[in-house]
Enzyme design. Structure first.
Site, PDB file in Angstrom:
ATOM      1  CB  ALA A  47      40.266  16.073  -1.635  1.00  0.00           C
ATOM      2  CB  SER A  86       6.052 -11.132  -6.617  1.00  0.00           C
ATOM      3  OG  SER A  86       4.909 -11.951  -6.477  1.00  0.00           O
ATOM      4  CG  LEU A  87       4.914  -5.716  -8.498  1.00  0.00           C
ATOM      5  CD1 LEU A  87       5.845  -4.754  -9.206  1.00  0.00           C
ATOM      6  CD2 LEU A  87       3.680  -4.996  -7.988  1.00  0.00           C
ATOM      7  CD  GLU A 127       6.404   3.123  -7.895  1.00  0.00           C
ATOM      8  OE1 GLU A 127       5.930   4.130  -7.349  1.00  0.00           O
ATOM      9  OE2 GLU A 127       6.682   2.081  -7.290  1.00  0.00           O
ATOM     10  CE  LYS A 169       9.097  -5.761 -11.966  1.00  0.00           C
ATOM     11  NZ  LYS A 169      10.511  -6.222 -11.802  1.00  0.00           N
ATOM     12  CD  GLU A 214      14.382  -3.703  -6.788  1.00  0.00           C
ATOM     13  OE1 GLU A 214      13.370  -3.635  -6.074  1.00  0.00           O
ATOM     14  OE2 GLU A 214      14.637  -4.682  -7.517  1.00  0.00           O
ATOM     15  CE  LYS A 247       9.580  -7.610 -16.040  1.00  0.00           C
ATOM     16  NZ  LYS A 247       9.488  -8.978 -15.528  1.00  0.00           N
TER      17      LYS A 247
HETATM   18  N1  LIG Z   1      10.978  -3.436  -8.454  1.00  0.00           N
HETATM   19  C1  LIG Z   1      10.410  -2.236  -8.397  1.00  0.00           C
HETATM   20  O1  LIG Z   1      10.973  -1.248  -8.896  1.00  0.00           O
HETATM   21  N2  LIG Z   1       9.173  -2.114  -7.697  1.00  0.00           N
HETATM   22  N3  LIG Z   1       8.550  -3.106  -7.016  1.00  0.00           N
HETATM   23  C2  LIG Z   1       7.462  -2.541  -6.503  1.00  0.00           C
HETATM   24  C3  LIG Z   1       6.486  -3.232  -5.668  1.00  0.00           C
HETATM   25  C4  LIG Z   1       6.464  -4.574  -5.387  1.00  0.00           C
HETATM   26  C5  LIG Z   1       5.358  -4.761  -4.552  1.00  0.00           C
HETATM   27  C6  LIG Z   1       4.785  -3.533  -4.343  1.00  0.00           C
HETATM   28  O2  LIG Z   1       5.508  -2.582  -5.020  1.00  0.00           O
HETATM   29  N4  LIG Z   1       7.348  -1.236  -6.830  1.00  0.00           N
HETATM   30  C7  LIG Z   1       8.417  -0.966  -7.585  1.00  0.00           C
HETATM   31  N5  LIG Z   1       8.707   0.252  -8.134  1.00  0.00           N
END
Ligand SMILES: NC(=O)n1nc(-c2ccco2)nc1N
Length: 325
Positions: free
Chosen positions: A33, A81-82, A115, A117, A175, A316
């Protein structure tokens, strides 16, 4: 200068600070508020004195009139992409390929940045002299859509970097996502309004960003986590991925705290298992973890194969049955 100019400057600083606490540090510093009162006071001041309407004002978060269509943006450095791994052995193989590519002695281990995804929408944020000037979707990796007016409504994304010496040009990659709870509330609103519900948080985030009317985007609670970099001009590139993310945090960009620097294939698999057990409690959906060779020089030695980096791999989780929300 008139005292209303000072008052407007103070309001903008305060509102930006509260946004940072709430959306970046996940630690609200003012009741909603009270925030709204300050916000409306600044809006009124800007209406009375239009020259106050700077691009990085917190009032720029409410969206503008709809666009006829999205313009195309060509990324100065492609957004890649990865490659994917699924079984433990895929990870062992990844580490072996990295060691071969770096001609590493048998007994020394590679340092990796691990980290989450995120399952959202990959975005490039261009900051020039510390000010957000453009945002684009990944698209096909080379060309994406200009979603700047929508991205401005994402409170988690700073309109200006928190530094007195900003780089000339900085392309932040990350992201845009919707947290599970915000997704559930959005679908409840959609149901009330007899509008279509979204199948999952990823579709909700994508649908919210691909809105031509940014006033609709402004009503959606979107989040952002930074995890990569494109063009950098006017500053030294950090020597590792983990140092890059530390720098991003200092600049006021949201960086997920679920990250570690680990050694060798064993360190990667330990991180994966740890995240696997935390996954149900996370406030957002993830579809795996991402491993990146930490040292920049080693990344550059390894380079890229086809469209994916040799120095990174997504690991994955097994595809779940339809997630029971
Ligand atoms: N989707 C995702 O969380 N990504 N994608 C990358 C990425 C894609 C190409 C380089 O780094 N890194 C993370 N944590």
């Amino acid at each position: 200068a008139a005292e209303w100019r000072l008052r407007a400057a103070w309001l903008a600083t305060e509102l930006n600070r509260h946004n940072h606490s709430y959306y970046v540090l996940d630690n609200p510093s003012i009741p909603d508020a009270e925030y709204d009162l300050l916000f409306r006071e600044l809006q009124a001041l800007e209406q009375a004195h239009p020259e106050l309407n700077t691009p990085d004002s917190p009032t720029q978060r409410v969206g503008a009139a709809p666009l006829p269509q999205f313009e195309q943006v060509t990324h100065s450095i492609p957004m890649l992409s990865l490659g994917n791994g699924f079984e433990d052995n895929d990870i062992v193989e990844f580490d072996r390929r990295v060691r071969d590519g770096l001609d590493t002695q048998v007994d020394s281990e590679i340092e990796y940045a691990a980290e989450l995804k995120f399952d959202g929408l990959a975005i490039n944020l261009r900051y020039e002299d510390g000010v957000l000037v453009q945002a684009a979707t990944r698209g096909d990796g080379t060309t994406g859509e200009n979603v700047t007016s929508n991205i401005r409504t994402v409170r988690a994304i700073p309109l200006r970097l928190h530094t007195k010496q900003p780089p000339k040009v900085l392309d932040v990659r990350g992201e845009v996502l919707m947290f599970k709870e915000d997704f559930a509330r959005l679908n409840a609103r959609q149901r009330e309004a007899e509008m279509k519900e979204f199948a999952n948080p990823r579709n909700a985030a994508a649908g919210s960003l691909r809105q031509l009317d940014s006033r609709i985007t402004a009503q959606r609670i979107l989040r952002f986590f930074a995890y990569g970099i494109g063009t950098l001009e006017g500053a030294a590139m950090p020597a590792s991925h983990s140092a890059l993310l530390d720098w991003y945090s200092e600049l006021g960009l949201p960086v997920c705290k679920e990250r570690s620097v680990v050694k060798g294939a064993a360190g990667l698999l330990e991180f994966f298992r740890g995240i696997g057990s935390k996954r149900p409690q996370l406030p957002y959906e993830i579809d795996g973890v991402v491993y990146k060779v930490n040292r920049l020089l080693q990344q550059q030695t390894l380079g890229f194969v086809s469209r994916a980096p040799r120095f990174a791999l997504a690991h994955k989780f097994p595809a779940e049955e339809a997630t029971t929300q």
